[in-house]
Design a protein around this motif. Structure first.
Motif, mmCIF file in Angstrom:
data_model
loop_
_atom_site.group_PDB
_atom_site.id
_atom_site.type_symbol
_atom_site.label_atom_id
_atom_site.label_comp_id
_atom_site.label_asym_id
_atom_site.label_seq_id
_atom_site.Cartn_x
_atom_site.Cartn_y
_atom_site.Cartn_z
ATOM 1 N N ALA A 73 -16.623 88.814 68.645
ATOM 2 C CA ALA A 73 -15.686 89.645 67.895
ATOM 3 C C ALA A 73 -15.771 89.291 66.413
ATOM 4 N N LEU A 74 -15.410 90.243 65.601
ATOM 5 C CA LEU A 74 -15.331 90.023 64.156
ATOM 6 C C LEU A 74 -13.951 89.487 63.799
ATOM 7 N N ALA A 75 -13.773 89.106 62.552
ATOM 8 C CA ALA A 75 -12.502 88.530 62.101
ATOM 9 C C ALA A 75 -11.355 89.531 62.194
ATOM 10 N N ASP A 76 -11.659 90.821 62.033
ATOM 11 C CA ASP A 76 -10.598 91.833 62.086
ATOM 12 C C ASP A 76 -10.220 92.237 63.507
ATOM 13 N N GLY A 77 -10.851 91.629 64.505
ATOM 14 C CA GLY A 77 -10.500 91.912 65.893
ATOM 15 C C GLY A 77 -11.395 92.940 66.555
ATOM 16 N N SER A 78 -12.281 93.579 65.799
ATOM 17 C CA SER A 78 -13.187 94.549 66.404
ATOM 18 C C SER A 78 -14.333 93.827 67.107
ATOM 19 N N VAL A 79 -14.931 94.513 68.044
ATOM 20 C CA VAL A 79 -15.988 93.923 68.849
ATOM 21 C C VAL A 79 -17.321 94.101 68.136
ATOM 22 N N LYS A 80 -17.981 92.991 67.859
ATOM 23 C CA LYS A 80 -19.301 93.048 67.230
ATOM 24 C C LYS A 80 -20.365 93.346 68.280
ATOM 25 N N ARG A 81 -20.275 92.629 69.413
ATOM 26 C CA ARG A 81 -21.239 92.806 70.498
ATOM 27 C C ARG A 81 -20.504 92.595 71.814
ATOM 28 N N ALA A 82 -20.638 93.567 72.717
ATOM 29 C CA ALA A 82 -19.935 93.478 73.996
ATOM 30 C C ALA A 82 -20.666 92.594 74.991
ATOM 31 N N GLY A 83 -21.942 92.378 74.799
ATOM 32 C CA GLY A 83 -22.728 91.586 75.735
ATOM 33 C C GLY A 83 -23.321 92.461 76.817
ATOM 34 N N GLU A 84 -24.187 91.866 77.610
ATOM 35 C CA GLU A 84 -24.825 92.588 78.707
ATOM 36 C C GLU A 84 -23.804 92.858 79.812
ATOM 37 N N ASP A 85 -24.020 93.952 80.521
ATOM 38 C CA ASP A 85 -23.111 94.341 81.592
ATOM 39 C C ASP A 85 -23.282 93.406 82.787
ATOM 40 N N LEU A 86 -22.213 92.765 83.197
ATOM 41 C CA LEU A 86 -22.260 91.852 84.333
ATOM 42 C C LEU A 86 -22.221 92.570 85.673
ATOM 43 N N GLU A 87 -22.025 93.878 85.648
ATOM 44 C CA GLU A 87 -22.007 94.667 86.881
ATOM 45 C C GLU A 87 -23.328 95.400 87.097
ATOM 46 N N ALA A 88 -24.342 95.066 86.320
ATOM 47 C CA ALA A 88 -25.631 95.758 86.399
ATOM 48 C C ALA A 88 -26.306 95.482 87.738
ATOM 49 N N LYS A 89 -27.115 96.409 88.157
ATOM 50 C CA LYS A 89 -27.878 96.262 89.396
ATOM 51 C C LYS A 89 -29.139 95.464 89.112
ATOM 52 N N GLY A 90 -29.802 95.053 90.166
ATOM 53 C CA GLY A 90 -31.078 94.377 90.023
ATOM 54 C C GLY A 90 -30.926 92.879 89.889
ATOM 55 N N LEU A 91 -31.536 92.301 88.854
ATOM 56 C CA LEU A 91 -31.568 90.860 88.684
ATOM 57 C C LEU A 91 -30.171 90.271 88.507
ATOM 58 N N THR A 92 -29.318 90.964 87.763
ATOM 59 C CA THR A 92 -27.953 90.464 87.559
ATOM 60 C C THR A 92 -27.214 90.370 88.894
ATOM 61 N N GLU A 93 -27.386 91.379 89.707
ATOM 62 C CA GLU A 93 -26.754 91.380 91.029
ATOM 63 C C GLU A 93 -27.268 90.216 91.880
ATOM 64 N N TYR A 94 -28.561 89.959 91.819
ATOM 65 C CA TYR A 94 -29.144 88.841 92.563
ATOM 66 C C TYR A 94 -28.617 87.509 92.037
ATOM 67 N N MET A 95 -28.457 87.405 90.729
ATOM 68 C CA MET A 95 -27.935 86.171 90.141
ATOM 69 C C MET A 95 -26.505 85.908 90.596
ATOM 70 N N TRP A 96 -25.701 86.960 90.729
ATOM 71 C CA TRP A 96 -24.343 86.783 91.268
ATOM 72 C C TRP A 96 -24.412 86.317 92.716
ATOM 73 N N ASP A 97 -25.355 86.856 93.495
ATOM 74 C CA ASP A 97 -25.506 86.416 94.884
ATOM 75 C C ASP A 97 -25.818 84.928 94.949
ATOM 76 N N VAL A 98 -26.723 84.470 94.092
ATOM 77 C CA VAL A 98 -27.069 83.046 94.070
ATOM 78 C C VAL A 98 -25.845 82.216 93.685
ATOM 79 N N THR A 99 -25.084 82.690 92.716
ATOM 80 C CA THR A 99 -23.894 81.958 92.281
ATOM 81 C C THR A 99 -22.886 81.826 93.417
ATOM 82 N N TYR A 100 -22.571 82.927 94.072
ATOM 83 C CA TYR A 100 -21.570 82.877 95.140
ATOM 84 C C TYR A 100 -22.072 82.089 96.345
#
Length: 171
Positions: A73-100
């Motif tokens: 976030a920036l100093a004024d409270g606005s979002v500079k970068r939201a980051g990658e979507d943690l609900e994405a399919k594919g590798l992210t989904e597999y990484m959540w499976d490994v975590t759980y």
């Protein structure tokens, strides 16, 4: 209303990362407390090596999620970068499976002993299965049922399927 999607993704990522961090700390503390208080006599170097070997992938995945998906976030409270979507399919989904799955294995090892690390072996077996089914699907061109005429169909039906199916006529 500007950047509503960015703000909602940032909020969702922050919430999910905070939950994951809390769960990770709680589960690892539970392991260490049980090992230190109840199972002190059965704790060996081998136990420490197994713990480090099998919990490191989950800890690395958490680190990757933090680096890629934690919003900035920036100093004024606005979002500079939201980051990658943690609900994405594919590798992210597999990484959540490994975590759980690692969470579950750590809890089982905490209660049952070091032999429960054998359950963690399911992760590479599943990975090999997923890679094999993806490979065979790509090798076959993904033509299981799409575009292949049915063997029991008449010649007329086969010709129509070859041309792209029945056409709708408008009056």
């Amino acid at each position: 209303m500007a950047q509503k999607a960015t703000k909602s993704l940032a909020a969702a990522n922050t919430r999910r990362l905070n939950q994951t961090l809390t769960a990770t700390v709680a589960i690892h503390l539970f392991y260490w407390l049980l090992r230190a208080l109840l199972f002190r006599s059965s704790y060996t170097r081998k136990s420490l090596l197994l713990y480090l070997l099998f919990s490191t992938p989950q800890l690395l995945i958490n680190f990757i999620f933090e680096r890629q998906s934690r919003p900035t976030a920036l100093a004024d409270g606005s979002v500079k970068r939201a980051g990658e979507d943690l609900e994405a399919k594919g590798l992210t989904e597999y990484m959540w499976d490994v975590t759980y799955w690692t969470y579950g294995c750590i809890l089982l090892v905490s209660l049952l002993g070091d032999w429960a690390w054998l359950f963690w072996g399911i992760v590479p077996v599943y990975s090999a299965y997923a890679a094999w089914t993806t490979y065979t699907g790509m090798r076959g061109g993904f033509t299981d049922a799409a575009g292949v005429p049915q063997p029991g169909a008449s010649k007329r039906q086969q010709k129509m399927e070859k041309r792209g199916g029945q056409k709708v006529q408008y009056r």
